[in-house]
Design an enzyme around this catalytic site. Structure first.
Site: not given
Length: 219
Positions: A79, A89, A91, A183
């Site tokens: 969406h 994240s 990372r 959903r």
């Protein structure tokens, strides 16, 4: 000790606007404006929703923090219209991962259907134990790699799809209604429906007349 969750969550962080915001956004076409909501506004909001005049509903904005397994997040991220989001994240962070494991596992649906699930599998309890063992193994390997000094952006590669991720997203009431409706469909995966219900619960009281009208249209 490994942390496990069995449901998706959505927490309200902030909002702007209410039912009067929706009514006034529609009324401005006639250069009209009101300071208080009345019975006419309820009828106006119902008319807007039922006739697909969706732009007035974009003037109510909602910010949520959502936590789900990665596989649910990737479905929800489909969406894109009317929303902005920022995700945690791996990372940059290397905190201990959390894993989503449902209480029950289900069999494939009958009739050659390629997606979805059927009734509770007769090995559901055993499968849950296996899922816990697999997640524990992935956790141990991830933490070991981090302890060795492996870059988090590379250590994360081997975490499974049931690892929990979190993000903040800001969207309009129209966006959240459309996303929830899709959903919450009975054909959606159970974990994704969990998120739909959590979002609906977090949003429903911000502009209750508008939310009810939108969800009646979609559901």
């Amino acid at each position: 000790m490994m942390k496990i969750i069995n449901k998706c969550t959505a927490t309200l962080l902030d909002s702007m606007g209410d039912d009067l915001s929706v009514a006034n956004a529609a009324r401005v076409s006639f250069d009209k404006w009101k300071d208080e909501l009345d019975g006419k506004d309820e009828r106006l909001i119902a008319y807007l929703a039922s006739h697909n005049h969706w732009t007035p509903f974009t003037h109510v904005q909602v910010k949520l923090r959502m936590e789900t397994p990665i596989f649910v997040a990737r479905q929800w991220f489909k969406h894109q219209v009317g929303v902005s989001r920022n995700e945690v994240s791996r990372r940059y962070v290397d905190d201990e991962p959390v894993f989503y494991i449902p209480d029950k596992f289900h069999a494939r649906p009958e009739g050659g259907i390629k997606q979805g699930s059927g009734s509770v599998h007769f090995h559901s309890h055993e499968m849950r134990g296996i899922a816990i063992d697999r997640s524990a193994e992935a956790r141990a390997r991830y933490l070991a790699d981090i302890a060795l000094g492996i870059a988090p952006e590379e250590a994360r590669m081997f975490l499974p799809q049931n690892t929990v991720t979190a993000w903040v997203e800001t969207g309009s009431l129209a966006y959240f209604a459309r996303a929830c409706a899709l959903r919450l469909d009975t054909h959606a995966q159970n974990a994704t429906r969990q998120l739909g219900w959590a979002v609906a619960e977090a949003v429903k009281d911000i502009a209750p007349l508008s939310w009810a009208a939108l969800m009646e249209k979609y559901l």
